[in-house]
Design an enzyme around this catalytic site. Sequence first.
Site, mmCIF file in Angstrom:
data_model
loop_
_atom_site.group_PDB
_atom_site.id
_atom_site.type_symbol
_atom_site.label_atom_id
_atom_site.label_comp_id
_atom_site.label_asym_id
_atom_site.label_seq_id
_atom_site.Cartn_x
_atom_site.Cartn_y
_atom_site.Cartn_z
ATOM 1 N N HIS A 39 29.805 -18.940 -6.520
ATOM 2 C CA HIS A 39 29.764 -20.525 -6.382
ATOM 3 C C HIS A 39 28.801 -21.133 -7.557
ATOM 4 O O HIS A 39 29.140 -21.910 -8.382
ATOM 5 C CB HIS A 39 29.338 -21.167 -5.138
ATOM 6 C CG HIS A 39 29.243 -22.698 -5.175
ATOM 7 N ND1 HIS A 39 28.353 -23.187 -5.200
ATOM 8 C CD2 HIS A 39 30.483 -23.424 -4.911
ATOM 9 C CE1 HIS A 39 28.733 -24.428 -5.138
ATOM 10 N NE2 HIS A 39 29.926 -24.748 -5.035
ATOM 11 N N CYS A 415 42.806 -18.027 -15.118
ATOM 12 C CA CYS A 415 41.826 -18.904 -15.022
ATOM 13 C C CYS A 415 40.734 -18.380 -14.107
ATOM 14 O O CYS A 415 39.829 -19.354 -13.889
ATOM 15 C CB CYS A 415 42.407 -20.098 -14.027
ATOM 16 S SG CYS A 415 42.996 -19.630 -12.571
#
Length: 463
Positions: A39, A415
Amino acid sequence: RQADGRRVILVRIETSPEDIHGMHAAEGILTTRGGMTSHAAVVARGMGKPCVSGCGSIRVDYGSGTMSVGDRIFKVGDVITIDGSLGEVLAGQMPMIEPELSGEFGTLMGWADEVRKLRIRVNGDTPADARTAVKFGAEGIGLCRTEHMFFEETRIRTVREMILAEDEQARRAALSKLLPMQRADFVELFEIMKGLPVTIRLLDPPLHEFLPHTQAEIEEVARAMNTDPRRLADRARSLAEFNPMLGFRGCRLAIVYPEIAEMQARAIFEAAVEAGKRTGKVVAVEVMVPLIATKAEFDLIKARIDVTAQSVMRETGAKLSYQVGTMIELPRACLVAGEIAESAEFFSFGTNDLTQTTFGISRDDAASFLGTYIAKGILEIDPFVSIDRGGVGELVKIGVARGRKTRPNLKVGICGEHGGDPVSVAFCHEIGLNYVSCSPYRVPIARLAAAQAALHKTPASQA
Ligand code: PEP
Ligand code: MG
């Protein structure tokens, strides 16, 4: 501290979406767990901020507000410098300069654009990302992670109400409060992108990321839901998972709670109509379903999306132009890509999760041993940084070939974070992908790497 005019580095064991406000305030981010696709790294890269993630030799103690390395201890307020490119953490203040873009940069990019075959899109979730993307020459948004829109202070409570709802009626009540907020987000993105394609992904992360943690948070949500805090705490406990990245996330959320996907689809389509009216340009929307393993999952969710599109067209009298496609980020999806392509109108390879699931290595916990693997020559490079051609790359090739066998004009992109890594971009060119999508600040690197690949040159760096 930032509000007091100080420049702050956020130091965490790891970050989760609820750290977003701290990340905005920080100049840079340092975590002791994680890696290239965790993250902290993904979000910092998107913000154009330096980040060192997975620095396992540092110990952080939140209780005493200290971090230690060996026998050196740094307190809150001590000065450190981080170098996100080299992955270095330095004691004290280092001299720094702002990078500048020269005129030559524009010329070089122009040359690159003349020869490259790959299209370059951006992973972006906010209007700021979209503006940076356009400035750096991106040709669309390849991944809008909608969950990142859910952590605004004004929204998180409603998101928690939605997740902790015990039945569909209560969930729909919370969703109806989120709908106008999501719609407004999308209108803004579509307006900035002015008719360029925008791929919006349905909610993906494990639900536990949204759960309230403190007693105060539980009480706040319980009050809003008019329910007993103890009962709410029980429900939150029942949603906690041991292995959340392999748990209740991705399309599984839309299978179990279809009303979430329905709300998001409605927000996307209503926004497309609105932005179309404002800009006079048809919005090219691509709705993307995450973490598909079977065609049956995709079909169920696509049916909901199509019904919602029909309703919005009927209600508004407008005509929508949209496609529904899928992330391919599980080995099984690569193998049954031929079947999935019967229904999916585009593929986008999520190589972060595909690397995690192919190697069986958690993308958040790999830092503790990957260094040893590289030092011992077992791996040449961290597979979350640069695509593993032999394994993950083979699965991507299989997915592309099988998908295009079913649907010859299938649009295929990538992606995962590899979309901004020059060596991986070269691989994407070689296997005939249509586009790569990367974080906004890596768009120039991707444009150059795509041109180098088209000219059969080895990328200059693996930045
Ligand atoms: C991926 O898995 O590669 C991806 C782009 O999705 P996320 O990083 O959000 O899981
Ligand atoms: Mg993923």
